[in-house]
Design a protein around this motif. Structure first.
Motif, PDB file in Angstrom:
ATOM      1  N   GLY A 452      -0.673 -14.335 -58.335  1.00 59.05           N
ATOM      2  CA  GLY A 452       0.269 -15.441 -58.234  1.00 59.05           C
ATOM      3  C   GLY A 452      -0.255 -16.485 -57.276  1.00 59.05           C
ATOM      4  N   LEU A 453       0.492 -17.559 -57.135  1.00 60.48           N
ATOM      5  CA  LEU A 453       0.078 -18.677 -56.286  1.00 60.48           C
ATOM      6  C   LEU A 453       0.596 -18.494 -54.861  1.00 60.48           C
ATOM      7  CD1 LEU A 453       0.761 -21.370 -58.993  1.00 60.48           C
ATOM      8  CD2 LEU A 453      -1.491 -20.704 -58.137  1.00 60.48           C
ATOM      9  N   MET A 454       0.332 -19.501 -54.022  1.00 62.81           N
ATOM     10  CA  MET A 454       0.846 -19.568 -52.641  1.00 62.81           C
ATOM     11  C   MET A 454       0.428 -18.361 -51.794  1.00 62.81           C
ATOM     12  SD  MET A 454       4.562 -21.411 -53.286  1.00 62.81           S
ATOM     13  CE  MET A 454       5.252 -20.164 -54.363  1.00 62.81           C
ATOM     14  N   TRP A 455      -0.844 -17.969 -51.959  1.00 55.43           N
ATOM     15  CA  TRP A 455      -1.342 -16.758 -51.314  1.00 55.43           C
ATOM     16  C   TRP A 455      -1.389 -16.841 -49.794  1.00 55.43           C
ATOM     17  CZ3 TRP A 455      -3.915 -19.149 -55.462  1.00 55.43           C
ATOM     18  CH2 TRP A 455      -4.781 -20.183 -55.116  1.00 55.43           C
ATOM     19  N   ASP A 456      -1.530 -18.050 -49.236  1.00 55.97           N
ATOM     20  CA  ASP A 456      -1.610 -18.177 -47.778  1.00 55.97           C
ATOM     21  C   ASP A 456      -0.292 -18.600 -47.139  1.00 55.97           C
ATOM     22  OD1 ASP A 456      -4.179 -17.334 -47.292  1.00 55.97           O
ATOM     23  OD2 ASP A 456      -5.080 -19.301 -47.536  1.00 55.97           O
ATOM     24  N   ASN A 457       0.744 -18.799 -47.929  1.00 52.88           N
ATOM     25  CA  ASN A 457       2.040 -19.171 -47.347  1.00 52.88           C
ATOM     26  C   ASN A 457       2.597 -17.999 -46.538  1.00 52.88           C
ATOM     27  OD1 ASN A 457       1.538 -21.340 -49.021  1.00 52.88           O
ATOM     28  ND2 ASN A 457       3.640 -21.509 -49.735  1.00 52.88           N
ATOM     29  N   PRO A 458       3.188 -18.274 -45.381  1.00 49.40           N
ATOM     30  CA  PRO A 458       3.605 -17.189 -44.467  1.00 49.40           C
ATOM     31  C   PRO A 458       4.939 -16.541 -44.842  1.00 49.40           C
ATOM     32  CG  PRO A 458       4.073 -19.304 -43.449  1.00 49.40           C
ATOM     33  CD  PRO A 458       3.363 -19.611 -44.746  1.00 49.40           C
ATOM     34  N   ALA A 530      -3.169 -26.758 -43.967  1.00 49.69           N
ATOM     35  CA  ALA A 530      -3.736 -27.226 -45.234  1.00 49.69           C
ATOM     36  C   ALA A 530      -3.886 -26.093 -46.242  1.00 49.69           C
ATOM     37  CB  ALA A 530      -5.091 -27.885 -44.984  1.00 49.69           C
ATOM     38  N   SER A 531      -3.831 -24.851 -45.788  1.00 51.57           N
ATOM     39  CA  SER A 531      -3.949 -23.720 -46.708  1.00 51.57           C
ATOM     40  C   SER A 531      -2.635 -23.390 -47.405  1.00 51.57           C
ATOM     41  CB  SER A 531      -4.451 -22.477 -45.962  1.00 51.57           C
ATOM     42  OG  SER A 531      -3.519 -22.062 -44.990  1.00 51.57           O
ATOM     43  N   PHE A 532      -1.529 -23.991 -46.962  1.00 50.96           N
ATOM     44  CA  PHE A 532      -0.236 -23.749 -47.600  1.00 50.96           C
ATOM     45  C   PHE A 532      -0.171 -24.459 -48.947  1.00 50.96           C
ATOM     46  CE2 PHE A 532       2.016 -23.403 -43.198  1.00 50.96           C
ATOM     47  CZ  PHE A 532       1.399 -22.182 -42.991  1.00 50.96           C
ATOM     48  N   GLN A 533       0.610 -23.904 -49.859  1.00 52.58           N
ATOM     49  CA  GLN A 533       0.833 -24.513 -51.170  1.00 52.58           C
ATOM     50  C   GLN A 533       2.337 -24.687 -51.396  1.00 52.58           C
ATOM     51  OE1 GLN A 533      -1.280 -21.310 -53.317  1.00 52.58           O
ATOM     52  NE2 GLN A 533      -2.568 -22.909 -54.177  1.00 52.58           N
ATOM     53  N   LYS A 534       2.675 -25.703 -52.127  1.00 57.05           N
ATOM     54  CA  LYS A 534       4.076 -25.958 -52.486  1.00 57.05           C
ATOM     55  C   LYS A 534       4.114 -26.085 -53.999  1.00 57.05           C
ATOM     56  CE  LYS A 534       7.980 -28.975 -51.229  1.00 57.05           C
ATOM     57  NZ  LYS A 534       8.387 -30.154 -50.399  1.00 57.05           N
ATOM     58  N   ILE A 535       4.415 -24.993 -54.649  1.00 59.48           N
ATOM     59  CA  ILE A 535       4.304 -24.902 -56.101  1.00 59.48           C
ATOM     60  C   ILE A 535       5.693 -24.748 -56.716  1.00 59.48           C
ATOM     61  CG2 ILE A 535       3.247 -23.691 -58.018  1.00 59.48           C
ATOM     62  CD1 ILE A 535       1.200 -24.872 -56.105  1.00 59.48           C
ATOM     63  N   PRO A 536       6.117 -25.670 -57.550  1.00 55.41           N
ATOM     64  CA  PRO A 536       7.443 -25.557 -58.166  1.00 55.41           C
ATOM     65  C   PRO A 536       7.500 -24.384 -59.146  1.00 55.41           C
ATOM     66  CG  PRO A 536       6.231 -27.387 -59.114  1.00 55.41           C
ATOM     67  CD  PRO A 536       5.419 -26.903 -57.960  1.00 55.41           C
ATOM     68  N   PRO A 537       8.696 -23.856 -59.379  1.00 56.28           N
ATOM     69  CA  PRO A 537       8.839 -22.690 -60.266  1.00 56.28           C
ATOM     70  C   PRO A 537       8.246 -22.889 -61.648  1.00 56.28           C
ATOM     71  CG  PRO A 537      10.864 -23.043 -59.045  1.00 56.28           C
ATOM     72  CD  PRO A 537       9.981 -24.214 -58.737  1.00 56.28           C
TER      73      PRO A 537
END
Length: 694
Positions: A452-458, A530-537
């Motif tokens: 899945g996406l957003m692998w580095d989001n905390p 900068a490693s964070f991602q904001k991915i809509p559903p």
């Protein structure tokens, strides 16, 4: 000495002598019984192995005139494919009596390996071939050998052939041999052929093969692709400092300099051959069907740069990187390599670029300390002698050689491996020729971009026992070192070493439906990374395990593992977590979010967001080893060096086989595409140096 092995003393003695005696080979040959016979065969049981997905072993019993029994070991194959074909393959082999079988639809790789191994047994039973040992010595023709770097079991787990080879099916003379058709080997071979060398390529697989999607370079000069350049000298020096620092200060500075000064030429050369000369986002290849630059990580390093919690101040320095992603999946760098090789053979002809697939390199030929060629073993088990002025080893790392992993990279031992057949062949051969392995512990590439996406989001992270185990600001590139201490899990896509026990590397990220509004995802927020991602559903649909197949575009469908549920109870069940423990961990986390204090792991309060608003989201990640980015020591020209710093004349090691470019416990993700960029660059350097120094 045990009855089925060779002592290390005998092993080293054989190495120093440059050959293994016939007596030693007979002791270790795998023939359980043999006696004189007037028939076709010498009765007995003979054993041989060949590489399928994993190792396929045939134990065949002969009387004087026929094969009477076959024991086929396919335990290292995919259970539902090669494993399921076992009985049919045995029946076919007993019927054919010669190793030529029809195979089973969908299990071609396993069937080919079984056929090859049986033919090997037949040759042994006829006396046409001596039984080969699974644990014996390796030729080192100049007598030099670094004892600590190789043990007999390493050789047994590799494609390296033991002892002296005298009988060759044919002999080929070229200028350069490239062993391996991955990212580094393809660039080396094509460059050398284009610039006047006659080249032979030995590839262990039946096709060119490479992993990953992104490669990067540092733009240091104006070109047609990059008419403007932002890099300055301070920026280059600052990037070098950051690279060495994120590699635990173990990098060879000369190799970092070589990358900085050559990577642009190398990657632009690759893009030209790949049919995307500009290498810009959405450029579609006009030479390789289905391939394009589907993503870009181009950037300028300046000001304060972050790698996890570590910061590096570039000040007024600027370092521009070029980082195209080739795909989309399932197309990747392997697709690129296959397309480039095909074009090059079509352009130069087989007499100029001679491809030998299913032909691993098994020995180096060396005279008076100088490489004079090598030996390959073709799909029929026949040896081919290659006379050459230069040999470029590009065989990949050793992550599928368990004894080497245990000694040099034990951190990765309990994790699944993403690749096959990386058995350290080039390492063993280079060391036997006088080279030296870089010291442990070796760097690994261990991640999961596919679940899945957003692998580095905390987001909240739970181990497979449902317990929180880490401060979630740790980047995915480095989390494997913490997962070593967490429980294993018997999930999907396990490799042959862990299919019965399960493996390390599993954890779950959990967050709620408010995630799009999390303030720390705003670039202006002081805690933004900068490693964070904001991915809509809507974008995440393709990663939804339970979604329809038509949504699974641009992903590896068997690896996606993202879920959503209306309740937390339902979500943790889908993730395979123990219900009570997981719900208790989420409750505890929510309490700390309300208090804005992480009393358990000390995570920055800005990242503490309660998991309360449905639908709820979960991603089950499976961290696997893509590669071990370490090998034998080389100089800045990619030439293998001895312990005293002198080069082994005529021998190069590139890609993940060549070191010491990296050095930290994990491959650093601070500069996207650095692993493949490193491979492409040093393949380019080796090809160029080989043709310029004939």
């Amino acid at each position: 000495m045990s009855k089925d092995g060779i002592s290390r003393r005998q092993f080293l003695k054989g190495v120093a002598a440059g050959a293994v005696s016939a007596a030693t080979i007979g002791i270790l040959g795998g023939c359980e019984k043999a006696s004189a016979s007037k028939g076709i065969y010498t009765p007995g049981t003979y054993t041989a192995s060949a590489e399928g997905i994993g190792k396929v072993t045939v134990k065949a019993t002969f009387d004087e005139n026929k094969i009477t029994n076959i024991d086929l070991d396919v335990s290292n194959e995919t259970a539902s494919i090669g494993g399921a074909a076992k009985d049919t393959l045995v029946a076919q082999m007993l019927k054919s009596q010669d190793g030529n079988i029809d195979g089973v639809a969908g299990a071609t790789i396993t069937a080919n390996a079984a056929s090859k191994a049986l033919k090997d047994c037949i040759a042994q039973a006829k006396g046409e071939k001596k039984a080969e040992s699974d644990a014996a010595g390796v030729v080192a023709t100049n007598g030099s050998f670094v004892v600590k770097d190789i043990i007999p079991e390493d050789v047994a787990n590799s494609a390296v052939v033991l002892g002296e080879i005298k009988d060759f099916a044919k002999e080929i003379t070229v200028d350069v041999v490239v062993a391996g058709a991955g990212a580094a080997g393809v660039v080396a071979a094509v460059y050398a052929a284009e610039h006047g060398a006659k080249v032979a390529v030995l590839q262990k697989e039946a096709f060119a093969d490479s992993q990953g999607n992104c490669a990067s370079a540092i733009i240091t000069k104006k070109s047609a692709t990059h008419p403007t350049v932002e890099t300055n000298e301070l920026g280059k020096k600052s990037w070098k400092n950051m690279c060495i620092a994120t590699n635990a200060w173990r990098s060879n500075p000369a190799l970092i300099d070589a990358y900085i000064e050559n990577s642009q030429d190398a990657l632009e050369y690759l893009c030209q051959w790949g049919g995307v000369p500009n290498g810009q986002l959405n450029d579609e290849s006009d030479k390789i069907e289905g391939l394009k630059v589907y993503q870009s990580s181009d950037a300028v390093f300046t000001g304060v740069r972050l790698d996890g919690t570590q910061s590096y101040d570039f000040g007024d320095g600027k370092c521009q990187i070029f980082a195209p992603w080739f795909g989309p999946k399932p197309n990747n760098f392997g697709t690129l390599c296959q397309g480039i090789i095909k074009q090059a053979v079509d352009k130069f002809g087989a007499d100029k670029l001679d491809m030998h697939y299913s032909t691993p390199i098994v020995q180096l030929l060396q005279e008076n300390g100088k490489i004079v060629g090598c030996v390959g073993k073709d799909a029929d088990g026949k040896y081919i002698k290659f006379n050459a002025k230069k040999v470029i080893l590009a065989t990949g790392a050793y992550e599928n050689n368990p004894t080497m992993v245990r000694r040099f990279c034990p951190d990765s031992e309990a994790f699944d491996k993403k690749v096959y057949h990386r058995t350290g062949d080039g390492n063993i051969l280079a060391i036997a020729a006088g080279g030296v392995m870089e010291g442990p512990a070796h760097s690994t590439v261990m991640h999961d971009f596919d679940a899945g996406l957003m692998w580095d989001n905390p987001y909240l992270s739970l181990n497979m026992d449902g317990k929180r185990f880490v401060n979630e600001t740790v980047e995915m590139a480095y989390i494997s070192k913490q997962l070593r201490w967490q429980p294993g899990f018997k999930g999907e896509n396990l490799d042959s070493e862990h299919k019965d026990t399960g493996s390390k590397g599993w954890y779950c990220q959990i967050y709620d439906n408010d995630y799009m509004g999390y303030d720390y995802l705003d670039p202006e927020h002081p805690a933004y990374s900068a490693s964070f991602q904001k991915i809509p559903p809507v974008v995440m649909k393709k990663y939804m395990k339970e979604g329809p197949s038509e949504d699974h575009v641009g992903v590896f469908e068997n690896l996606i593992d993202t879920y959503t549920a209306d309740t937390l109870e339902e979500l943790v069940q889908k993730l395979g977590l123990p219900k009570e423990e997981a719900l208790a961990s989420i409750k505890r986390y929510n309490e700390m979010c309300e208090k804005k204090v992480d009393e358990d792991f000390g995570k920055n309060a800005s990242y503490l967001k309660p998991i309360k608003t449905g639908p709820f989201w979960g991603i089950r990640r499976h961290i696997r080893c893509s590669s071990i980015t370490a090998g034998v020591l080389t100089d800045a020209n990619s030439m293998v060096v001895r312990e005293d710093g002198s080069v082994v004349e005529g021998l190069y090691a590139v890609g993940n086989l060549g070191g010491q470019f990296f050095g930290g416990c994990d491959y650093p993700f601070f500069s996207p595409g650095l692993s493949l960029g490193h491979a492409v660059t040093f393949g380019y350097i080796a090809g160029k140096h080989a043709v310029e120094n004939k």
